[in-house]
Every structure is written in C-alpha cells, then in structure tokens.
Design a protein around this motif. Sequence first.
Motif, PDB file in Angstrom:
ATOM      1  N   ASN A 193       2.493 -35.974   8.261  1.00 24.10           N
ATOM      2  CA  ASN A 193       1.942 -36.645   6.952  1.00 24.10           C
ATOM      3  C   ASN A 193       2.180 -35.918   5.693  1.00 24.10           C
ATOM      4  N   ILE A 194       2.794 -36.103   4.776  1.00 25.19           N
ATOM      5  CA  ILE A 194       2.981 -35.175   3.506  1.00 25.19           C
ATOM      6  C   ILE A 194       1.468 -35.065   2.825  1.00 25.19           C
ATOM      7  N   GLU A 195       0.597 -35.777   3.249  1.00 22.46           N
ATOM      8  CA  GLU A 195      -0.845 -35.401   2.497  1.00 22.46           C
ATOM      9  C   GLU A 195      -1.455 -34.335   3.006  1.00 22.46           C
ATOM     10  N   ALA A 196      -0.994 -33.829   4.225  1.00 21.52           N
ATOM     11  CA  ALA A 196      -1.392 -32.640   4.845  1.00 21.52           C
ATOM     12  C   ALA A 196      -0.743 -31.398   4.347  1.00 21.52           C
ATOM     13  N   VAL A 197       0.239 -31.340   3.456  1.00 22.28           N
ATOM     14  CA  VAL A 197       0.982 -30.271   3.034  1.00 22.28           C
ATOM     15  C   VAL A 197       0.542 -29.988   1.617  1.00 22.28           C
ATOM     16  N   GLU A 198       0.261 -28.822   1.296  1.00 20.58           N
ATOM     17  CA  GLU A 198      -0.322 -28.545  -0.088  1.00 20.58           C
ATOM     18  C   GLU A 198      -0.141 -26.917  -0.257  1.00 20.58           C
ATOM     19  N   PRO A 199       0.901 -26.498  -1.122  1.00 24.36           N
ATOM     20  CA  PRO A 199       1.586 -27.363  -2.108  1.00 24.36           C
ATOM     21  C   PRO A 199       2.955 -28.222  -1.298  1.00 24.36           C
ATOM     22  N   LEU A 200       3.425 -29.160  -1.761  1.00 24.42           N
ATOM     23  CA  LEU A 200       4.612 -29.877  -1.088  1.00 24.42           C
ATOM     24  C   LEU A 200       5.796 -29.189  -1.314  1.00 24.42           C
ATOM     25  N   THR A 201       5.907 -27.902  -0.644  1.00 21.63           N
ATOM     26  CA  THR A 201       7.004 -26.911  -0.329  1.00 21.63           C
ATOM     27  C   THR A 201       7.315 -26.618   0.775  1.00 21.63           C
ATOM     28  N   VAL A 202       8.418 -26.151   1.243  1.00 21.18           N
ATOM     29  CA  VAL A 202       8.567 -25.494   2.704  1.00 21.18           C
ATOM     30  C   VAL A 202       7.770 -24.584   2.873  1.00 21.18           C
ATOM     31  N   ALA A 203       7.162 -23.532   2.034  1.00 19.16           N
ATOM     32  CA  ALA A 203       6.181 -22.635   2.457  1.00 19.16           C
ATOM     33  C   ALA A 203       4.833 -23.318   2.630  1.00 19.16           C
ATOM     34  N   GLY A 204       4.591 -24.322   1.701  1.00 19.72           N
ATOM     35  CA  GLY A 204       3.339 -25.520   2.174  1.00 19.72           C
ATOM     36  C   GLY A 204       3.323 -25.823   3.495  1.00 19.72           C
ATOM     37  N   LEU A 205       4.282 -26.312   3.826  1.00 19.74           N
ATOM     38  CA  LEU A 205       4.693 -27.063   5.192  1.00 19.74           C
ATOM     39  C   LEU A 205       4.546 -26.191   6.231  1.00 19.74           C
ATOM     40  N   LYS A 206       5.020 -24.789   6.128  1.00 16.63           N
ATOM     41  CA  LYS A 206       5.038 -23.672   6.967  1.00 16.63           C
ATOM     42  C   LYS A 206       3.588 -23.269   7.418  1.00 16.63           C
ATOM     43  N   ALA A 207       2.725 -23.169   6.073  1.00 17.69           N
ATOM     44  CA  ALA A 207       1.396 -22.847   6.385  1.00 17.69           C
ATOM     45  C   ALA A 207       0.566 -23.948   6.929  1.00 17.69           C
ATOM     46  N   CYS A 208       0.954 -25.199   6.855  1.00 11.70           N
ATOM     47  CA  CYS A 208       0.363 -26.374   7.630  1.00 11.70           C
ATOM     48  C   CYS A 208       0.534 -26.272   8.911  1.00 11.70           C
ATOM     49  N   LEU A 209       1.656 -25.823   9.201  1.00  8.87           N
ATOM     50  CA  LEU A 209       2.304 -26.145  10.596  1.00  8.87           C
ATOM     51  C   LEU A 209       1.313 -24.780  11.541  1.00  8.87           C
ATOM     52  N   ILE A 210       1.210 -23.778  10.660  1.00 13.27           N
ATOM     53  CA  ILE A 210       0.599 -22.546  11.309  1.00 13.27           C
ATOM     54  C   ILE A 210      -0.823 -23.033  11.400  1.00 13.27           C
ATOM     55  N   ALA A 211      -1.464 -23.570  10.518  1.00 17.34           N
ATOM     56  CA  ALA A 211      -2.988 -23.867  10.380  1.00 17.34           C
ATOM     57  C   ALA A 211      -3.184 -24.851  11.480  1.00 17.34           C
ATOM     58  N   ARG A 212      -2.206 -25.758  11.718  1.00 13.07           N
ATOM     59  CA  ARG A 212      -2.637 -26.989  12.742  1.00 13.07           C
ATOM     60  C   ARG A 212      -2.413 -26.454  14.150  1.00 13.07           C
ATOM     61  N   GLY A 213      -1.681 -25.102  14.311  1.00 11.44           N
ATOM     62  CA  GLY A 213      -1.517 -24.701  15.625  1.00 11.44           C
ATOM     63  C   GLY A 213      -0.074 -25.431  16.183  1.00 11.44           C
ATOM     64  N   ASP A 214       0.778 -25.877  15.325  1.00  6.87           N
ATOM     65  CA  ASP A 214       2.069 -26.412  15.690  1.00  6.87           C
ATOM     66  C   ASP A 214       3.148 -25.469  15.977  1.00  6.87           C
ATOM     67  N   PHE A 215       3.133 -24.097  15.220  1.00  7.43           N
ATOM     68  CA  PHE A 215       4.070 -23.319  15.118  1.00  7.43           C
ATOM     69  C   PHE A 215       3.521 -21.805  14.968  1.00  7.43           C
ATOM     70  N   ASP A 216       4.142 -20.677  15.722  1.00  9.71           N
ATOM     71  CA  ASP A 216       3.822 -19.514  15.711  1.00  9.71           C
ATOM     72  C   ASP A 216       4.842 -18.613  15.236  1.00  9.71           C
ATOM     73  N   PRO A 217       5.246 -18.544  13.810  1.00  6.28           N
ATOM     74  CA  PRO A 217       6.505 -17.762  13.621  1.00  6.28           C
ATOM     75  C   PRO A 217       6.460 -16.136  13.710  1.00  6.28           C
ATOM     76  N   SER A 218       5.177 -15.790  14.026  1.00  4.53           N
ATOM     77  CA  SER A 218       4.923 -14.273  14.237  1.00  4.53           C
ATOM     78  C   SER A 218       5.398 -13.946  15.256  1.00  4.53           C
ATOM     79  N   ARG A 219       5.608 -14.632  16.165  1.00  2.00           N
ATOM     80  CA  ARG A 219       6.397 -14.300  17.627  1.00  2.00           C
ATOM     81  C   ARG A 219       7.788 -14.262  17.628  1.00  2.00           C
TER      82      ARG A 219
END
Length: 265
Positions: free
Chosen positions: A203-229
């Motif tokens: 949901n775009i309402e969960a992404v702040e700011p509405l950029t790729v960086a913001g989406l990436k931060a949202c995914l990491i915070a939700r536990g959907d993605f771990d790019p550090s690995r």
Amino acid sequence: MSLTHINHRGEAHMVDVGDKSVTSRSATATGFITMQPNTLQLLVDGALPKGDVLATARIAGIQAAKRTSDLIPLCHPLPLTHVSIDMDIDMTKGGIHVMATCRTDGKTGVEMEALTAVSATCLTLFDMCKAVDRRMVIGDIRVNEKTGGKSGSWSREDTVAPGNAVPEEKEDAAGSSMSTALLCVRFFGEARDHARAGMLDINIEAVEPLTVAGLKACLIARGDFDPSRLQAGRLMVAVNQKMTSEDHLLSPGDEVAFFPPVTGG
C-alpha cells in the motif's frame, strides 16, 4: 486469427514445432486462494492436521509443472531447466498468493507449465487445509509474463497506466473513503533469496517518502526484505521495467523490481 491447435478440418491436433528455433524461454503465473482467518492462522502456526502445508504445496507445484504434458492433451513434453514456487501469506486479504516461474531451452513456451504449477499448488493448499475449512476459494490464476520465442517478451499490462493511475477508493466501516492504491514489488536473482516472497503488493500509504528509497526502507522495516545479506553488496532497481535510482518518485500501480547486478538463470 486462427487457432494453432485446430487443423484445416477443424480437428484438434498437436502443433508441429520441429522447424522452430531453440531459445531460452520463461513464464510466470500467479494465483490466489482465500480461506477463513482462523485457518490461515493455523497454517502460520504450523498447527494444521496434515503437517507442513507450504512445503508440501511447493513440491506439488514443481511436480505438476514437470508433468504438464501428461495433464494437458496437446502440450509438448518440455525439459524444464528451472521451476520455482513462491507463496506469500496475506493476512489482510485472508489468503495466500502463489507465483510459479518456469524456464526451459526449447522450441515452445512454458506458459502452461507455469499455470499448471500454480493450479496444483493451490489445489494442494486446499487439500492440506480442507479438514478445517471447506469454504476456501481458488481464483485469479493467470499468466503475468513470458519471455523467448518468436513473439519475444510479453508482460500483463496494468489495468491503469502508471502515469495516469488514480488510487482506488473504498469505504471503511465509518463510511469514509480510504486509498488502497498499491505498488507491485518483485525480487529477482539473489534478491529473491532474501525476500519474504518473490512478489508483494505494498500500500502506497505505508511508503514515506514515496520514492524507491522510501519503499526500500518500508520493506526492510516490515521484515519483507534484507538487502544486507546480498553477497555483492549492491542492489539494482527498475520501475516499470526501466532502470532507475533510489530517488525516483513512485506512482500508484508502479511495478518495482529489485535485483543484484548479475542474476543467474
């Protein structure tokens, strides 16, 4: 337009692909199975009577892809080089998203193999859960994309063009409207190995700011993605199949793909 599986006498027949070139081909299909909330919670808790539901369904999908020509009368037997099954538990929608990707080096495509894999996975999920829930519904099974062959690459177009997308409006219990516009997020190669699922709707309402960086931060915070690995330590991104940067502004309906610099087959 003529149907290739019908000959000049109107009879069904297997298409002759002998003169076609061997090319690398792939196809991705998706589906969704809905179930009661308590059933989904039992699945998450590993408390269903038949045991490991997701592992069993994944194996069923892979086996079905390999046996597609035995199930669909006019399909050619294909030497599959890869089959992957991804399942994403969606507590909000009350079900499981299923995605299957098949690849081969051959003379005909693998769309039917991907569709068969999704169908068998969903059917097995139903079988594994039916002891506690017979009201499950399987649906929305479709091909999302294919590559290779004479017709080249194809991808299902968004219902609304990203540049003109308008958030869908729904009413909540109080009668006020709320936005349910989504971003489609996909992971490829090594990135998929470190994501909760191969494909997610955010949901775009969960992404702040509405950029790729913001989406990436949202995914990491939700536990959907771990790019550090990621072994390479780098992550590429494309929006609507075009390479871009992390400051790219996103719009409702955008498809965002994350992948390492080099992805394997």
